[in-house]
Motif scaffolding. Structure first.
Motif, mmCIF file in Angstrom:
data_model
loop_
_atom_site.group_PDB
_atom_site.id
_atom_site.type_symbol
_atom_site.label_atom_id
_atom_site.label_comp_id
_atom_site.label_asym_id
_atom_site.label_seq_id
_atom_site.Cartn_x
_atom_site.Cartn_y
_atom_site.Cartn_z
ATOM 1 N N ARG A 139 -26.533 9.693 11.016
ATOM 2 C CA ARG A 139 -27.047 10.860 10.341
ATOM 3 C C ARG A 139 -28.552 10.861 9.913
ATOM 4 N NH1 ARG A 139 -24.344 14.707 7.029
ATOM 5 N NH2 ARG A 139 -25.836 15.744 5.847
ATOM 6 N N PRO A 195 -19.837 13.976 7.662
ATOM 7 C CA PRO A 195 -19.806 13.124 6.485
ATOM 8 C C PRO A 195 -21.024 12.627 6.199
ATOM 9 C CG PRO A 195 -18.359 12.107 7.812
ATOM 10 C CD PRO A 195 -18.917 13.110 8.696
ATOM 11 N N LYS A 196 -21.561 12.350 4.818
ATOM 12 C CA LYS A 196 -22.676 11.765 4.499
ATOM 13 C C LYS A 196 -22.851 10.412 4.929
ATOM 14 C CE LYS A 196 -24.049 15.215 1.855
ATOM 15 N NZ LYS A 196 -25.129 16.004 2.242
ATOM 16 N N ASN A 197 -21.917 9.705 5.198
ATOM 17 C CA ASN A 197 -22.007 8.392 5.713
ATOM 18 C C ASN A 197 -21.660 8.205 7.229
ATOM 19 O OD1 ASN A 197 -19.052 8.667 5.833
ATOM 20 N ND2 ASN A 197 -18.556 6.764 4.835
ATOM 21 N N GLN A 200 -29.766 22.629 1.184
ATOM 22 C CA GLN A 200 -29.226 21.405 0.930
ATOM 23 C C GLN A 200 -30.021 20.336 0.072
ATOM 24 O OE1 GLN A 200 -26.171 20.409 1.841
ATOM 25 N NE2 GLN A 200 -26.119 22.635 2.618
ATOM 26 N N GLU A 245 -31.419 13.802 10.323
ATOM 27 C CA GLU A 245 -32.209 14.229 9.117
ATOM 28 C C GLU A 245 -33.650 14.051 9.341
ATOM 29 O OE1 GLU A 245 -32.078 13.449 4.502
ATOM 30 O OE2 GLU A 245 -29.996 14.092 5.432
ATOM 31 N N LEU A 297 -25.266 18.286 10.930
ATOM 32 C CA LEU A 297 -25.672 17.666 9.499
ATOM 33 C C LEU A 297 -24.552 18.358 8.444
ATOM 34 C CD1 LEU A 297 -29.278 17.280 9.713
ATOM 35 C CD2 LEU A 297 -27.814 15.295 9.461
#
Length: 387
Positions: A259, A253-255, A314, A263, A249
């Motif tokens: 993911r 990347p966030k996209n 985070q 999470e 994580l």
């Protein structure tokens, strides 16, 4: 009448004062357990433990001799270097970097079983090789690890990770390469291997979606039971999964694809671990059975702290809820596991279940001293980053 009522009142006041004083002392005694020490103290603990190890192993290429001789680029040492690079990230001392580079050079930046290996344990060293490549882009640093992963990328086989430790050993390598080469194929192959472990191995997968914990491998899925009748959830094994999810994580990347699932599993696991902490700050080697070799143990505890600290940093976990939990665990490890010399006590030796590497005590020496330190450095470095 006035005097008659005054005496009992005076006694009551004295009693209340005593209660308040005793309560204050009790709070003062427990307060250090729920407060993190200063950053300087956290760094001092890590520095002392790491200095002990570097002194004990002045040559990072020296073979490791236990029941047999092994090269020093095996998974146990690779986990140590994960921790060392984390320490270097918060305290960038040149000797740390040089020690890691020398380790790679002594092995010609290779993997224990060569470039064709599919074994996640062999690939773990690649995490540090890639980190060092990102600092100084010498192609030899990632030549072998990229070749090994690329071979798996072009293969339809996805059942390699039949033990949960493998997730920590290899998943971050795929994530790092995916980012480095801007190639989602690495992310997709990583997910296929991960999903097979989670949902297929052992019959229905090694992850229990009810308890939000993982069986170490197929040997421990039901009907296997612990002495108290509970499922066997090995502390360090679940710690490896936490570390794998954190590192993936943190890299992706966030996209990036999948993911959200990583999470969600991370958050569910952390929530499941929270009530299992021992009163002394540690977690038992058997998470659901304190009677099966119950006691203090550093590696699982440190990996859980690593995950919680990252989650807080985070914004995924509530700082007020998890800081006392992490503080209790870190303070226990710093004061009860880390010797004045830097040697680490309460480290379970290699294995895959609660009975392995026992007894685990303050003075017991595990078969490998390196991975326990790696776990401690990962936890301490992430705590050090907390605001």
């Amino acid at each position: 009448m006035k005097f008659f009522f005054f005496r009992p009142y005076q006694s009551l006041v004295r009693l209340l004062i005593c209660v308040i004083i005793l309560s204050t002392f009790a709070a003062a005694d427990s307060e250090p357990d729920s407060k993190l020490p200063a950053k300087s103290a956290i760094l001092q603990t890590m520095t002392r433990a790491n200095a002990y190890f570097m002194k004990a192993w002045p040559d990072p290429g020296q073979v490791i001799v236990t029941n047999k001789t092994r090269p020093s680029n095996i998974w146990t040492r690779a986990v140590y270097y994960e921790g060392l690079m984390a320490l270097y990230g918060v305290d960038p001392k040149k000797p740390y970097y040089d020690y890691a580079v020398e380790w790679g050079e002594k092995h010609n930046w290779g993997l224990r079983s060569g470039m064709k290996t599919r074994n996640a344990d062999d690939q773990c060293c690649g995490q540090t090789y890639i980190d060092l490549f990102e600092i100084d882009k010498k192609p030899e640093r990632i030549r072998d690890i990229k070749a090994s992963i690329d071979t798996m990328l072009t293969s339809p086989k996805v059942d390699d990770w039949n033990w949960i430790d493998a997730l920590q050993m290899a998943m971050p390598v795929y994530a790092k390469l995916g980012v480095l080469y801007n190639d989602p194929a690495y992310f997709e192959k990583m997910y296929q291997l991960y999903a097979y472990s989670k949902k297929k191995h052992g019959g229905n997968g090694l992850y229990n979606p009810t308890d939000h914990l993982w069986w170490r491998d197929a040997d421990f899925v039901p009907p296997y039971k612990e002495p108290n009748g509970e499922d066997c959830y090995w502390s360090r094994g679940n710690g490896w999964v936490i570390a794998a999810l954190v590192r993936v994580l943190a890299i992706m990347p966030k996209n990036a694809p999948h993911r959200a699932e990583y999470e969600r599993t991370f958050l569910d696991m952390i929530a499941a671990l929270r009530p299992l902490q021992r009163p002394d700050g540690y977690w038992n080697v058997s998470l659901h059975d304190a009677t099966n070799f119950g006691g203090k143990e550093l590696t699982g505890t440190a990996l859980f702290v690593y995950g919680m600290a990252w989650g807080v940093n985070q914004g995924l976990l509530d700082r007020k809820v998890y800081t006392p939990i992490m503080a209790k665990a870190w303070n226990a490890m710093a004061t009860e596991s880390v010797h004045p010399t830097g040697f680490l006590g309460y480290v379970q030796g290699t294995g895959k279940e609660p009975k392995d590497g026992q007894p685990v005590t303050y003075t017991s020496k595990p078969d490998f001293e390196d991975y326990g330190l790696g776990c401690l450095l990962l936890a301490g470095s992430e705590l050090y980053r907390m605001k």
